[in-house]
Write a protein that holds these residues in place. Structure first.
Motif, short mmCIF file in Angstrom:
data_model
loop_
_atom_site.label_atom_id
_atom_site.label_comp_id
_atom_site.label_asym_id
_atom_site.label_seq_id
_atom_site.Cartn_x
_atom_site.Cartn_y
_atom_site.Cartn_z
N ASN A 1 0.82 -1.21 0.00
CA ASN A 1 0.00 0.00 0.00
C ASN A 1 0.86 1.27 0.00
O ASN A 1 1.87 1.34 0.69
CB ASN A 1 -0.89 0.03 1.24
N HIS A 2 0.42 2.23 -0.79
CA HIS A 2 1.05 3.55 -0.80
C HIS A 2 -0.06 4.59 -0.71
O HIS A 2 -1.24 4.28 -0.93
CB HIS A 2 1.83 3.78 -2.09
N GLY A 3 0.33 5.80 -0.39
CA GLY A 3 -0.65 6.90 -0.35
C GLY A 3 -0.31 7.90 -1.44
O GLY A 3 0.78 8.47 -1.43
N CYS B 1 4.28 10.17 -1.36
CA CYS B 1 3.63 9.02 -0.75
C CYS B 1 3.22 9.36 0.68
O CYS B 1 4.00 9.89 1.45
CB CYS B 1 4.56 7.80 -0.75
N LEU B 2 1.95 9.08 1.02
CA LEU B 2 1.43 9.41 2.35
C LEU B 2 1.42 8.20 3.29
O LEU B 2 1.04 8.32 4.44
CB LEU B 2 -0.01 9.91 2.25
N GLU B 3 1.74 7.03 2.76
CA GLU B 3 1.63 5.81 3.58
C GLU B 3 3.04 5.25 3.73
O GLU B 3 3.68 4.93 2.72
CB GLU B 3 0.74 4.81 2.82
N TYR B 4 3.50 5.14 4.97
CA TYR B 4 4.88 4.65 5.16
C TYR B 4 5.01 3.26 4.53
O TYR B 4 4.27 2.34 4.87
CB TYR B 4 5.25 4.61 6.63
N CYS B 5 5.96 3.12 3.60
CA CYS B 5 6.03 1.88 2.82
C CYS B 5 7.43 1.29 2.77
O CYS B 5 7.73 0.48 1.90
CB CYS B 5 5.52 2.14 1.41
#
Ligand SMILES: [Cu+2]
Length: 173
Positions: A115-117, A155-159
């Motif tokens: 998942n990414h943001g 990117c808003l989601e720590y990946c």
């Protein structure tokens, strides 16, 4: 909003500090007997319970925002341009990198690994649109850019390790 958070933080910190000082100042006093301590605590228990309930209800009500966020749902329509945006560790791949001012752009957002943001920034700190990028799903995000310029996609989601390096640029002209 930032100022409200600041004020709440300062007030809560001051209240905690005052309680700490009060406890420290009274720590050396010989204690009353347990029964009288219990009586005092029980006297406060009821009013404190209702104070928390009422404060919680008021804070919840005052901070409620319209949902869905006004303007977002209204934008849905037939897009002028479709951009497929794929997130992967650790880059964004867009199948085009420029659009025109005022046209309705639909980002079809997905991911190849985790998942990414997907977040579009105007300037350094203002997010104008965002969607989750998930493997196996395509999320559609429609945006009408009102002003020309270079918009950054982060990117808003720590990946993972190089999450902060997931950047792409979209030119609006
Ligand atoms: Cu990411």
């Amino acid at each position: 909003m930032q100022n409200v958070v600041w004020i709440m933080t300062i007030v809560a910190t001051a209240a905690l500090g005052a309680i700490f000082l009060w406890v420290a100042a009274n720590a050396s006093r010989p204690s009353d007997d347990a029964a009288s301590i219990a009586r005092t605590a029980y006297r406060w228990r009821g009013p404190l319970f209702w104070l928390v309930i009422v404060a919680g209800a008021v804070i919840s009500f005052v901070t409620l925002t319209e949902w869905p966020i006004s303007g977002h749902a209204l934008a849905a329509g037939k897009p002028d341009t479709v951009i497929r945006a794929v997130g992967q560790q650790w880059r964004w791949t867009l199948d085009r990198d420029s659009v025109r001012v005022g046209e309705l752009v639909e980002f079809q957002v997905t991911a190849d690994d985790v998942n990414h943001g997907f977040a579009i920034y105007q300037g350094k700190s203002r997010i104008i649109a965002q969607a989750q990028a998930m493997p196996g799903y395509v999320n559609k995000l429609q945006v009408r850019f009102a002003e020309p310029g270079e918009y950054e996609i982060l990117c808003l989601e720590y990946c993972g390790l190089a999450h902060h390096g997931m950047r792409a640029t979209l030119k609006v002209q």
